[in-house]
Design an enzyme around this catalytic site. Structure first.
Site, PDB file in Angstrom:
ATOM      1  N   THR A  39       0.798  -1.225   0.000  1.00 47.66           N
ATOM      2  CA  THR A  39       0.000   0.000   0.000  1.00 47.66           C
ATOM      3  C   THR A  39       0.830   1.275   0.000  1.00 47.66           C
ATOM      4  O   THR A  39       2.023   1.273   0.287  1.00 47.66           O
ATOM      5  CB  THR A  39      -0.926   0.038   1.235  1.00 47.66           C
ATOM      6  OG1 THR A  39      -0.127   0.138   2.414  1.00 47.66           O
ATOM      7  CG2 THR A  39      -1.803  -1.198   1.314  1.00 47.66           C
ATOM      8  N   ASP A  40       0.125   2.377  -0.305  1.00 45.21           N
ATOM      9  CA  ASP A  40       0.736   3.694  -0.191  1.00 45.21           C
ATOM     10  C   ASP A  40       0.522   4.199   1.238  1.00 45.21           C
ATOM     11  O   ASP A  40       0.033   3.459   2.098  1.00 45.21           O
ATOM     12  CB  ASP A  40       0.161   4.658  -1.234  1.00 45.21           C
ATOM     13  CG  ASP A  40      -1.351   4.885  -1.091  1.00 45.21           C
ATOM     14  OD1 ASP A  40      -1.925   4.582  -0.021  1.00 45.21           O
ATOM     15  OD2 ASP A  40      -1.960   5.376  -2.058  1.00 45.21           O
ATOM     16  N   TYR A  41       0.861   5.427   1.511  1.00 38.00           N
ATOM     17  CA  TYR A  41       0.766   5.959   2.870  1.00 38.00           C
ATOM     18  C   TYR A  41      -0.673   6.097   3.369  1.00 38.00           C
ATOM     19  O   TYR A  41      -0.903   6.276   4.553  1.00 38.00           O
ATOM     20  CB  TYR A  41       1.500   7.300   2.979  1.00 38.00           C
ATOM     21  CG  TYR A  41       0.928   8.372   2.082  1.00 38.00           C
ATOM     22  CD1 TYR A  41      -0.050   9.231   2.552  1.00 38.00           C
ATOM     23  CD2 TYR A  41       1.355   8.521   0.777  1.00 38.00           C
ATOM     24  CE1 TYR A  41      -0.593  10.206   1.742  1.00 38.00           C
ATOM     25  CE2 TYR A  41       0.826   9.481  -0.046  1.00 38.00           C
ATOM     26  CZ  TYR A  41      -0.151  10.329   0.434  1.00 38.00           C
ATOM     27  OH  TYR A  41      -0.685  11.282  -0.376  1.00 38.00           O
ATOM     28  N   LEU A  42      -1.666   5.970   2.476  1.00 41.28           N
ATOM     29  CA  LEU A  42      -3.070   6.042   2.890  1.00 41.28           C
ATOM     30  C   LEU A  42      -3.690   4.656   3.116  1.00 41.28           C
ATOM     31  O   LEU A  42      -4.881   4.548   3.409  1.00 41.28           O
ATOM     32  CB  LEU A  42      -3.892   6.788   1.832  1.00 41.28           C
ATOM     33  CG  LEU A  42      -3.555   8.266   1.653  1.00 41.28           C
ATOM     34  CD1 LEU A  42      -4.358   8.860   0.497  1.00 41.28           C
ATOM     35  CD2 LEU A  42      -3.825   9.027   2.933  1.00 41.28           C
ATOM     36  N   VAL A  44      -3.941   2.318   0.785  1.00 43.67           N
ATOM     37  CA  VAL A  44      -4.576   1.890  -0.467  1.00 43.67           C
ATOM     38  C   VAL A  44      -3.531   1.143  -1.282  1.00 43.67           C
ATOM     39  O   VAL A  44      -2.371   1.562  -1.359  1.00 43.67           O
ATOM     40  CB  VAL A  44      -5.095   3.119  -1.253  1.00 43.67           C
ATOM     41  CG1 VAL A  44      -5.616   2.723  -2.616  1.00 43.67           C
ATOM     42  CG2 VAL A  44      -6.169   3.843  -0.453  1.00 43.67           C
TER      43      VAL A  44
END
Length: 165
Positions: A39-42, A44
């Site tokens: 995932t990315d930092y959010l 997602v």
């Protein structure tokens, strides 16, 4: 994402906007769980993760019918990706489970086309659809082959027959 149609040219993935639009019956299913490194930092799923999952599903699909990817390479040809088309329908969040479905769609000359659908296990959420084209490259010369070697054609015919039973 909006389901609205635009005036953009149709991409190869247009034919696989939904799993029901496919003509072949058999899909190999490869379950995945979204881990933090996907995932990315959010939280997602990062877009490149889908590509890794698709590659894993393709290799496991072959393995499930007794074909090791290394055996294909040992026959004298590499099979690099030369065309890739993805359509992102919905994001997947950290901790969720998804199913990567794949199948060999068509083999022509030196091209091998694979279709993909990534969806929720209950089939209610469609996340990604895609197509990948592999091409045969002569390992010794490093050039695209004019035609798949007979032994590779035979192996792919076996794969195609096994997958489409």
């Amino acid at each position: 994402m909006s389901e609205e149609k635009t005036n953009l040219p149709e991409l190869p993935t247009t034919a696989i906007d939904s799993p029901t639009s496919q003509t072949l019956e058999y899909w190999f299913e490869y379950p995945v769980r979204v881990q933090p490194h996907h995932t990315d930092y959010l939280g997602v799923v990062w877009h490149g993760t889908y590509l890794a999952w698709m590659e894993e599903a393709r290799v496991e699909c072959l393995r499930s019918i007794g074909v090791e990817y290394a055996d294909l390479v040992a026959l004298g040809c590499d099979l690099p990706v030369v065309e890739l088309s993805l359509r992102y329908h919905r994001s997947i969040q950290l901790g969720r489970v998804a199913v990567v479905k794949t199948r060999m769609n068509e083999v022509t000359n030196v091209r091998i086309n694979w279709d993909y659908v990534i969806e929720s296990p209950d089939r209610q959420e469609l996340y990604v659809t895609g197509k990948v084209t592999l091409v045969a490259v002569d390992r010794e010369r490093g050039k695209i082959m004019r035609q798949l070697p007979a032994n590779v054609q035979d192996m792919l015919a076996k794969i195609s027959a096994s997958l489409n039973k």
